[in-house]
Write a protein that holds these residues in place. Structure first.
Motif, PDB file in Angstrom:
ATOM      1  N   UNK A  44       0.936  -1.180   0.056  1.00  0.00           N
ATOM      2  CA  UNK A  44       0.107   0.003   0.245  1.00  0.00           C
ATOM      3  C   UNK A  44       0.694   1.544  -0.509  1.00  0.00           C
ATOM      4  N   UNK A  45       0.772   2.353  -0.758  1.00  0.00           N
ATOM      5  CA  UNK A  45       0.879   3.044  -0.978  1.00  0.00           C
ATOM      6  C   UNK A  45       2.236   3.446  -1.510  1.00  0.00           C
ATOM      7  N   UNK A  46       2.838   2.635  -2.338  1.00  0.00           N
ATOM      8  CA  UNK A  46       4.112   2.656  -3.241  1.00  0.00           C
ATOM      9  C   UNK A  46       3.304   3.054  -4.678  1.00  0.00           C
ATOM     10  N   UNK A  47       4.486   2.480  -5.673  1.00  0.00           N
ATOM     11  CA  UNK A  47       4.810   2.701  -6.959  1.00  0.00           C
ATOM     12  C   UNK A  47       5.141   1.732  -7.139  1.00  0.00           C
ATOM     13  N   UNK A  48       5.654   0.965  -8.530  1.00  0.00           N
ATOM     14  CA  UNK A  48       6.558   0.915  -8.475  1.00  0.00           C
ATOM     15  C   UNK A  48       6.325   0.588 -10.317  1.00  0.00           C
ATOM     16  N   UNK A  49       8.093   0.927 -10.879  1.00  0.00           N
ATOM     17  CA  UNK A  49       8.005   0.121 -12.419  1.00  0.00           C
ATOM     18  C   UNK A  49       8.451  -0.787 -12.729  1.00  0.00           C
ATOM     19  N   UNK A  50       7.882  -1.186 -13.653  1.00  0.00           N
ATOM     20  CA  UNK A  50       8.186  -2.812 -14.024  1.00  0.00           C
ATOM     21  C   UNK A  50       8.560  -2.742 -15.220  1.00  0.00           C
ATOM     22  N   UNK A  51       9.520  -3.878 -16.125  1.00  0.00           N
ATOM     23  CA  UNK A  51       9.070  -3.898 -17.835  1.00  0.00           C
ATOM     24  C   UNK A  51      10.465  -5.082 -17.842  1.00  0.00           C
ATOM     25  N   UNK A  52       9.242  -6.441 -18.519  1.00  0.00           N
ATOM     26  CA  UNK A  52      10.105  -7.480 -18.657  1.00  0.00           C
ATOM     27  C   UNK A  52       9.767  -7.799 -20.087  1.00  0.00           C
ATOM     28  N   UNK A  53      11.512  -7.315 -20.690  1.00  0.00           N
ATOM     29  CA  UNK A  53      11.414  -7.863 -22.290  1.00  0.00           C
ATOM     30  C   UNK A  53      11.865  -8.807 -22.287  1.00  0.00           C
ATOM     31  N   UNK A  60      -2.860 -11.183 -12.502  1.00  0.00           N
ATOM     32  CA  UNK A  60      -4.185 -10.855 -12.172  1.00  0.00           C
ATOM     33  C   UNK A  60      -4.678 -10.858 -10.395  1.00  0.00           C
ATOM     34  N   UNK A  61      -5.821  -9.457 -10.499  1.00  0.00           N
ATOM     35  CA  UNK A  61      -5.611  -8.752  -8.893  1.00  0.00           C
ATOM     36  C   UNK A  61      -6.813  -9.832  -8.194  1.00  0.00           C
ATOM     37  N   UNK A  62      -6.188 -10.312  -7.425  1.00  0.00           N
ATOM     38  CA  UNK A  62      -7.277 -10.618  -6.200  1.00  0.00           C
ATOM     39  C   UNK A  62      -7.737 -10.860  -5.103  1.00  0.00           C
ATOM     40  N   UNK A  63      -7.016  -8.872  -4.692  1.00  0.00           N
ATOM     41  CA  UNK A  63      -7.383  -8.354  -4.440  1.00  0.00           C
ATOM     42  C   UNK A  63      -6.275  -6.536  -3.983  1.00  0.00           C
ATOM     43  N   UNK A  64      -7.837  -6.396  -3.421  1.00  0.00           N
ATOM     44  CA  UNK A  64      -6.465  -4.327  -3.172  1.00  0.00           C
ATOM     45  C   UNK A  64      -7.247  -3.755  -4.796  1.00  0.00           C
ATOM     46  N   UNK A  65      -6.858  -2.142  -3.787  1.00  0.00           N
ATOM     47  CA  UNK A  65      -6.809  -1.181  -5.279  1.00  0.00           C
ATOM     48  C   UNK A  65      -6.101  -0.742  -5.842  1.00  0.00           C
ATOM     49  N   UNK A  66      -5.514  -0.547  -7.094  1.00  0.00           N
ATOM     50  CA  UNK A  66      -4.485   0.502  -7.140  1.00  0.00           C
ATOM     51  C   UNK A  66      -5.161   1.126  -8.426  1.00  0.00           C
ATOM     52  N   UNK A  67      -3.869   1.294  -9.428  1.00  0.00           N
ATOM     53  CA  UNK A  67      -3.965   1.717 -10.878  1.00  0.00           C
ATOM     54  C   UNK A  67      -2.617   1.685 -11.301  1.00  0.00           C
ATOM     55  N   UNK A  68      -2.527   1.174 -12.799  1.00  0.00           N
ATOM     56  CA  UNK A  68      -1.285   0.942 -13.490  1.00  0.00           C
ATOM     57  C   UNK A  68      -1.045   1.015 -14.819  1.00  0.00           C
ATOM     58  N   UNK A  69      -0.571   2.078 -15.341  1.00  0.00           N
ATOM     59  CA  UNK A  69      -0.479   3.303 -16.000  1.00  0.00           C
ATOM     60  C   UNK A  69       0.390   2.225 -16.866  1.00  0.00           C
ATOM     61  N   UNK A  70       0.013   1.662 -18.364  1.00  0.00           N
ATOM     62  CA  UNK A  70       0.999   2.272 -19.800  1.00  0.00           C
ATOM     63  C   UNK A  70       2.265   3.459 -19.803  1.00  0.00           C
ATOM     64  N   UNK A  92       7.017  -1.204 -20.686  1.00  0.00           N
ATOM     65  CA  UNK A  92       6.951  -0.416 -19.368  1.00  0.00           C
ATOM     66  C   UNK A  92       5.940  -0.138 -18.770  1.00  0.00           C
ATOM     67  N   UNK A  93       5.605  -0.221 -17.596  1.00  0.00           N
ATOM     68  CA  UNK A  93       4.153  -0.296 -17.192  1.00  0.00           C
ATOM     69  C   UNK A  93       4.240  -0.190 -15.223  1.00  0.00           C
ATOM     70  N   UNK A  94       3.620   1.062 -14.916  1.00  0.00           N
ATOM     71  CA  UNK A  94       4.084   1.558 -13.813  1.00  0.00           C
ATOM     72  C   UNK A  94       2.730   0.925 -12.487  1.00  0.00           C
ATOM     73  N   UNK A  95       3.028   0.429 -11.241  1.00  0.00           N
ATOM     74  CA  UNK A  95       1.823  -0.224 -10.713  1.00  0.00           C
ATOM     75  C   UNK A  95       2.098   0.625  -9.597  1.00  0.00           C
TER      76      UNK A  95
END
Ligand code: 9YT
Length: 128
Positions: A44-53, A60-70, A92-95
């Motif tokens: 909760x409260x964190x921002x993570x950027x991922x890129x699996x080249x 698949x979200x099975x709990x909680x709330x957040x936002x995804x950015x492409x 590349x995306x940010x959660x």
């Protein structure tokens, strides 16, 4: 047949903890089934950027709330229980996690467990 309980993986080499997430790798490349399967909690409260080249990932979200950015298009999407995102073009995306987000993730090719994020935040391709 293999049967595992998530709690049996706590604090083992399959339990990977970073500043913003923890991931328990239930199925890895060494199982030899063509995918890996992870239970990931993004805090909760964190921002993570991922890129699996080098990998395709379904999350698949099975709990909680957040936002995804492409990060390639700027599009944003809410994440709630029941949302699935498929990174079929290695985007590349940010959660952003409003609450703890519990995610079931699968990778093809499978993660081996030996990957570390490189300077671009990418997992290298390692095969068993
Ligand atoms: C949500 C997400 O991208 N999870 C990926 C799995 C985690 N980063 C891991 O197990 O390495």
């Amino acid at each position: 047949m293999r049967v595992t309980h998530l709690n049996d993986l706590d604090d083992t080499e399959r339990d990977i903890k970073s500043e913003t997430w923890r991931s328990r790798r239930i199925v890895l490349g060494r199982e030899g089934v063509g995918f890996s399967f992870h239970d990931t909690v993004i805090y909760a409260g964190t921002t993570s950027t991922f890129w699996y080249a080098n990998h395709i990932e379904a999350v698949y979200c099975v709990g909680g709330e957040g936002e995804l950015t492409n990060d390639e298009t700027g599009e944003t999407f809410p994440i709630t229980d029941g949302t699935l995102y498929l990174l079929d073009k290695h985007e590349k995306h940010t959660v952003r996690a409003k609450t703890d987000l519990r995610m079931a993730c699968t990778f093809n090719p499978p993660v081996t467990g030996r990957e570390v994020h490189d300077e671009n935040g990418v997992y290298p391709l390692i095969t068993e």
